[in-house]
Design a protein around this motif. Structure first.
Motif, PDB file in Angstrom:
ATOM      1  N   PHE A  15      17.848  -3.388   8.180  1.00 28.08           N
ATOM      2  CA  PHE A  15      18.366  -4.660   7.664  1.00 28.08           C
ATOM      3  C   PHE A  15      17.896  -4.942   6.235  1.00 28.08           C
ATOM      4  CE2 PHE A  15      18.987  -5.971  12.245  1.00 28.08           C
ATOM      5  CZ  PHE A  15      20.368  -5.990  12.153  1.00 28.08           C
ATOM      6  N   LEU A  16      16.794  -4.324   5.822  1.00 32.31           N
ATOM      7  CA  LEU A  16      16.299  -4.551   4.454  1.00 32.31           C
ATOM      8  C   LEU A  16      17.120  -3.783   3.417  1.00 32.31           C
ATOM      9  CD1 LEU A  16      12.424  -4.509   4.965  1.00 32.31           C
ATOM     10  CD2 LEU A  16      13.928  -6.499   4.701  1.00 32.31           C
ATOM     11  N   ASN A  17      17.868  -2.766   3.884  1.00 29.05           N
ATOM     12  CA  ASN A  17      18.786  -2.028   3.010  1.00 29.05           C
ATOM     13  C   ASN A  17      18.087  -1.462   1.759  1.00 29.05           C
ATOM     14  OD1 ASN A  17      21.339  -1.054   2.454  1.00 29.05           O
ATOM     15  ND2 ASN A  17      21.935  -2.854   1.256  1.00 29.05           N
ATOM     16  N   LEU A  18      16.944  -0.812   1.968  1.00 27.20           N
ATOM     17  CA  LEU A  18      16.140  -0.325   0.837  1.00 27.20           C
ATOM     18  C   LEU A  18      16.795   0.885   0.175  1.00 27.20           C
ATOM     19  CD1 LEU A  18      12.648  -0.616   2.585  1.00 27.20           C
ATOM     20  CD2 LEU A  18      13.632  -2.190   0.893  1.00 27.20           C
ATOM     21  N   LYS A  19      16.748   0.902  -1.155  1.00 22.51           N
ATOM     22  CA  LYS A  19      17.347   2.010  -1.919  1.00 22.51           C
ATOM     23  C   LYS A  19      16.299   2.860  -2.627  1.00 22.51           C
ATOM     24  CE  LYS A  19      21.492   0.675  -0.861  1.00 22.51           C
ATOM     25  NZ  LYS A  19      21.988   1.259   0.387  1.00 22.51           N
ATOM     26  N   GLY A  20      15.080   2.353  -2.760  1.00 21.00           N
ATOM     27  CA  GLY A  20      14.024   3.153  -3.378  1.00 21.00           C
ATOM     28  C   GLY A  20      13.334   2.496  -4.551  1.00 21.00           C
ATOM     29  N   HIS A  21      13.946   1.440  -5.120  1.00 21.36           N
ATOM     30  CA  HIS A  21      13.367   0.826  -6.326  1.00 21.36           C
ATOM     31  C   HIS A  21      12.592  -0.457  -6.000  1.00 21.36           C
ATOM     32  CE1 HIS A  21      17.270  -1.120  -5.573  1.00 21.36           C
ATOM     33  NE2 HIS A  21      16.627  -2.201  -5.952  1.00 21.36           N
ATOM     34  N   GLU A  22      12.556  -0.857  -4.740  1.00 21.39           N
ATOM     35  CA  GLU A  22      12.086  -2.198  -4.390  1.00 21.39           C
ATOM     36  C   GLU A  22      10.561  -2.342  -4.318  1.00 21.39           C
ATOM     37  OE1 GLU A  22      14.141  -0.333  -2.518  1.00 21.39           O
ATOM     38  OE2 GLU A  22      16.058  -1.388  -2.457  1.00 21.39           O
ATOM     39  N   ILE A  23      10.102  -3.565  -4.613  1.00 17.77           N
ATOM     40  CA  ILE A  23       8.743  -3.983  -4.298  1.00 17.77           C
ATOM     41  C   ILE A  23       8.872  -4.782  -3.000  1.00 17.77           C
ATOM     42  CG2 ILE A  23       6.669  -5.196  -5.129  1.00 17.77           C
ATOM     43  CD1 ILE A  23       7.532  -3.268  -7.229  1.00 17.77           C
ATOM     44  N   LYS A  71       7.130   0.313  -3.893  1.00 16.60           N
ATOM     45  CA  LYS A  71       5.764  -0.183  -3.688  1.00 16.60           C
ATOM     46  C   LYS A  71       5.763  -1.150  -2.506  1.00 16.60           C
ATOM     47  CE  LYS A  71       1.530  -1.306  -4.827  1.00 16.60           C
ATOM     48  NZ  LYS A  71       0.415  -0.386  -5.031  1.00 16.60           N
ATOM     49  N   VAL A  72       4.713  -1.091  -1.702  1.00 20.42           N
ATOM     50  CA  VAL A  72       4.601  -2.000  -0.549  1.00 20.42           C
ATOM     51  C   VAL A  72       3.260  -2.711  -0.607  1.00 20.42           C
ATOM     52  CG1 VAL A  72       4.504  -2.149   1.980  1.00 20.42           C
ATOM     53  CG2 VAL A  72       6.002  -0.460   0.897  1.00 20.42           C
ATOM     54  N   TYR A  73       3.301  -4.031  -0.503  1.00 20.84           N
ATOM     55  CA  TYR A  73       2.095  -4.819  -0.269  1.00 20.84           C
ATOM     56  C   TYR A  73       2.161  -5.270   1.186  1.00 20.84           C
ATOM     57  CZ  TYR A  73       1.659  -4.911  -5.299  1.00 20.84           C
ATOM     58  OH  TYR A  73       1.528  -4.520  -6.608  1.00 20.84           O
ATOM     59  N   SER A  74       1.088  -5.031   1.926  1.00 21.68           N
ATOM     60  CA  SER A  74       1.088  -5.406   3.338  1.00 21.68           C
ATOM     61  C   SER A  74      -0.151  -6.258   3.618  1.00 21.68           C
ATOM     62  CB  SER A  74       1.096  -4.141   4.199  1.00 21.68           C
ATOM     63  OG  SER A  74       1.153  -4.496   5.564  1.00 21.68           O
ATOM     64  N   ILE A  75       0.069  -7.419   4.233  1.00 26.26           N
ATOM     65  CA  ILE A  75      -1.032  -8.353   4.488  1.00 26.26           C
ATOM     66  C   ILE A  75      -1.392  -8.375   5.970  1.00 26.26           C
ATOM     67  CG2 ILE A  75      -1.876 -10.703   4.084  1.00 26.26           C
ATOM     68  CD1 ILE A  75       0.408 -11.214   2.236  1.00 26.26           C
ATOM     69  N   GLU A  76      -2.671  -8.329   6.270  1.00 24.41           N
ATOM     70  CA  GLU A  76      -3.152  -8.385   7.666  1.00 24.41           C
ATOM     71  C   GLU A  76      -4.290  -9.395   7.732  1.00 24.41           C
ATOM     72  OE1 GLU A  76      -2.358  -7.067  10.803  1.00 24.41           O
ATOM     73  OE2 GLU A  76      -3.992  -8.439  11.278  1.00 24.41           O
ATOM     74  N   ARG A  77      -4.260 -10.257   8.776  1.00 23.60           N
ATOM     75  CA  ARG A  77      -5.308 -11.279   8.864  1.00 23.60           C
ATOM     76  C   ARG A  77      -6.589 -10.767   9.524  1.00 23.60           C
ATOM     77  NH1 ARG A  77      -5.281 -13.691  14.137  1.00 23.60           N
ATOM     78  NH2 ARG A  77      -6.618 -15.451  13.557  1.00 23.60           N
ATOM     79  N   ILE A  78      -6.507  -9.675  10.287  1.00 24.95           N
ATOM     80  CA  ILE A  78      -7.699  -9.168  10.982  1.00 24.95           C
ATOM     81  C   ILE A  78      -8.315  -8.039  10.132  1.00 24.95           C
ATOM     82  CG2 ILE A  78      -8.560  -8.062  13.099  1.00 24.95           C
ATOM     83  CD1 ILE A  78      -6.244  -9.435  14.604  1.00 24.95           C
ATOM     84  N   PRO A  79      -9.496  -8.287   9.530  1.00 23.16           N
ATOM     85  CA  PRO A  79     -10.061  -7.320   8.587  1.00 23.16           C
ATOM     86  C   PRO A  79     -10.216  -5.916   9.173  1.00 23.16           C
ATOM     87  CG  PRO A  79     -11.285  -9.387   8.499  1.00 23.16           C
ATOM     88  CD  PRO A  79     -10.312  -9.504   9.645  1.00 23.16           C
ATOM     89  N   GLU A  80     -10.620  -5.841  10.445  1.00 16.77           N
ATOM     90  CA  GLU A  80     -10.812  -4.528  11.081  1.00 16.77           C
ATOM     91  C   GLU A  80      -9.517  -3.691  11.073  1.00 16.77           C
ATOM     92  OE1 GLU A  80     -12.812  -5.732  14.679  1.00 16.77           O
ATOM     93  OE2 GLU A  80     -12.466  -3.691  15.427  1.00 16.77           O
ATOM     94  N   LEU A  81      -8.394  -4.332  11.427  1.00 16.11           N
ATOM     95  CA  LEU A  81      -7.108  -3.617  11.445  1.00 16.11           C
ATOM     96  C   LEU A  81      -6.707  -3.222  10.027  1.00 16.11           C
ATOM     97  CD1 LEU A  81      -4.947  -5.671  14.011  1.00 16.11           C
ATOM     98  CD2 LEU A  81      -6.071  -3.472  14.366  1.00 16.11           C
ATOM     99  N   ALA A  82      -6.933  -4.130   9.082  1.00 13.13           N
ATOM    100  CA  ALA A  82      -6.569  -3.847   7.682  1.00 13.13           C
ATOM    101  C   ALA A  82      -7.354  -2.638   7.183  1.00 13.13           C
ATOM    102  CB  ALA A  82      -6.863  -5.066   6.810  1.00 13.13           C
ATOM    103  N   GLU A  83      -8.647  -2.595   7.486  1.00  9.97           N
ATOM    104  CA  GLU A  83      -9.493  -1.499   7.003  1.00  9.97           C
ATOM    105  C   GLU A  83      -9.065  -0.168   7.622  1.00  9.97           C
ATOM    106  OE1 GLU A  83     -11.603   0.812   5.067  1.00  9.97           O
ATOM    107  OE2 GLU A  83     -11.396  -1.276   4.454  1.00  9.97           O
ATOM    108  N   ARG A  84      -8.767  -0.207   8.923  1.00 10.49           N
ATOM    109  CA  ARG A  84      -8.344   1.016   9.607  1.00 10.49           C
ATOM    110  C   ARG A  84      -7.027   1.543   9.009  1.00 10.49           C
ATOM    111  NH1 ARG A  84      -7.067   0.180  15.542  1.00 10.49           N
ATOM    112  NH2 ARG A  84      -9.003  -0.974  15.560  1.00 10.49           N
ATOM    113  N   SER A  85      -6.067   0.646   8.808  1.00  9.24           N
ATOM    114  CA  SER A  85      -4.764   1.056   8.255  1.00  9.24           C
ATOM    115  C   SER A  85      -4.925   1.580   6.835  1.00  9.24           C
ATOM    116  CB  SER A  85      -3.794  -0.114   8.188  1.00  9.24           C
ATOM    117  OG  SER A  85      -3.662  -0.664   9.428  1.00  9.24           O
ATOM    118  N   ARG A  86      -5.729   0.861   6.062  1.00 12.55           N
ATOM    119  CA  ARG A  86      -5.928   1.267   4.660  1.00 12.55           C
ATOM    120  C   ARG A  86      -6.453   2.706   4.599  1.00 12.55           C
ATOM    121  NH1 ARG A  86      -9.564  -2.718   2.920  1.00 12.55           N
ATOM    122  NH2 ARG A  86      -7.893  -4.159   2.404  1.00 12.55           N
ATOM    123  N   SER A  87      -7.464   2.999   5.417  1.00 12.62           N
ATOM    124  CA  SER A  87      -8.047   4.335   5.309  1.00 12.62           C
ATOM    125  C   SER A  87      -7.105   5.395   5.902  1.00 12.62           C
ATOM    126  CB  SER A  87      -9.468   4.376   5.889  1.00 12.62           C
ATOM    127  OG  SER A  87      -9.419   4.550   7.247  1.00 12.62           O
TER     128      SER A  87
END
Ligand code: SAM
Length: 219
Positions: free
Chosen positions: A76-84, A105-121
């Motif tokens: 549904f987001l219909n991404l073409k490759g140039h999007e932020i 580029k993707v910015y992704s926000i997570e409220r639970i620090p543990e999950l954010a750290e795991r995903s980041r690494s």
């Protein structure tokens, strides 16, 4: 067959049986679903179930979404490759990885620090370097990098948080599950100048979005 070939075979089956047969058509989305190793994003005790047609627990009372729903929301987001792109609810990082495959580029926000750290690494170890994971309340968006050509909310909101509307670029698309804590409808919003047009898509069930512009507490 090597382990790598087994997982690649499982992904092919997932795409054919869960996506193509249900009408997902965007070839780039299907390619991303074939490429991203979902089994890396689930806890050890769920690895054997990684490609089943269901959401799975990832710890901290949260889930990785059903593969079909990930593909559907992405289409549904219909991404073409140039999007932020802005994602609210990093969770396991799987949806972020799919978005990163398809956008600039993707910015992704997570409220639970543990999950954010795991995903980041994990994302870093998979060399998916165009994704930035931020700890915070995603119901406020991420104004410092706005506007976004695409915004995806992967937790259930009582309504689309106003800051997210404001951070959507002209021509941009936002997809979010909106409704009660028990069940929601997937909504697609499109910005046309100052006007926002909403289309209601399909019933879904997500864990709640907890934040200033969403549900205020866990229960
Ligand atoms: N997209 C994820 C994935 O690919 O694994 C699945 C998301 S899970 C269904 C919902 C996530 O939203 C949870 O990790 C939860 O902690 C997070 N969440 C809930 N409220 C949030 C908020 N206000 N800001 C950021 N993340 C939030």
């Amino acid at each position: 067959m090597s382990e790598k070939e087994v997982y690649s075979h499982e992904r092919k089956r997932m795409v054919d049986q869960q996506m193509v047969s249900r009408g997902i058509q965007d070839a780039r989305v299907l390619e991303a679903m074939l490429a991203i190793p979902r089994h890396e994003f689930v806890p050890q005790d769920q690895v054997r179930r990684a490609y089943i047609d269901a959401p799975l627990p990832i710890g901290n009372h949260q889930t990785i979404s059903q593969p079909y729903i990930v593909a559907l929301m992405t289409e549904f987001l219909n991404l073409k490759g140039h999007e932020i792109v802005l994602e609210i609810g990093t969770g396991s990082g799987y949806q972020a990885a799919i978005l990163g495959y398809l956008a600039k580029k993707v910015y992704s926000i997570e409220r639970i620090p543990e999950l954010a750290e795991r995903s980041r690494s994990l994302l870093h170890s998979l060399q998916l370097e165009n994704i930035e994971v931020v700890v915070g309340d995603g119901s406020c968006g991420l104004p410092e990098h706005a506007p976004y050509q695409a915004i995806i909310v992967t937790a259930a909101a009582p309504e689309v948080p106003k800051p997210l509307e404001d951070q959507l670029s002209d021509g941009g698309r936002l997809v979010a599950p909106v409704g009660s804590r028990m069940g929601q409808v997937l909504e697609l919003w499109r910005r046309d100048g100052k006007k926002l047009v909403c289309e209601k898509l399909t019933p879904v069930a997500f864990v709640p979005l907890i934040g200033e512009h969403a549900w205020l507490d866990e229960d």
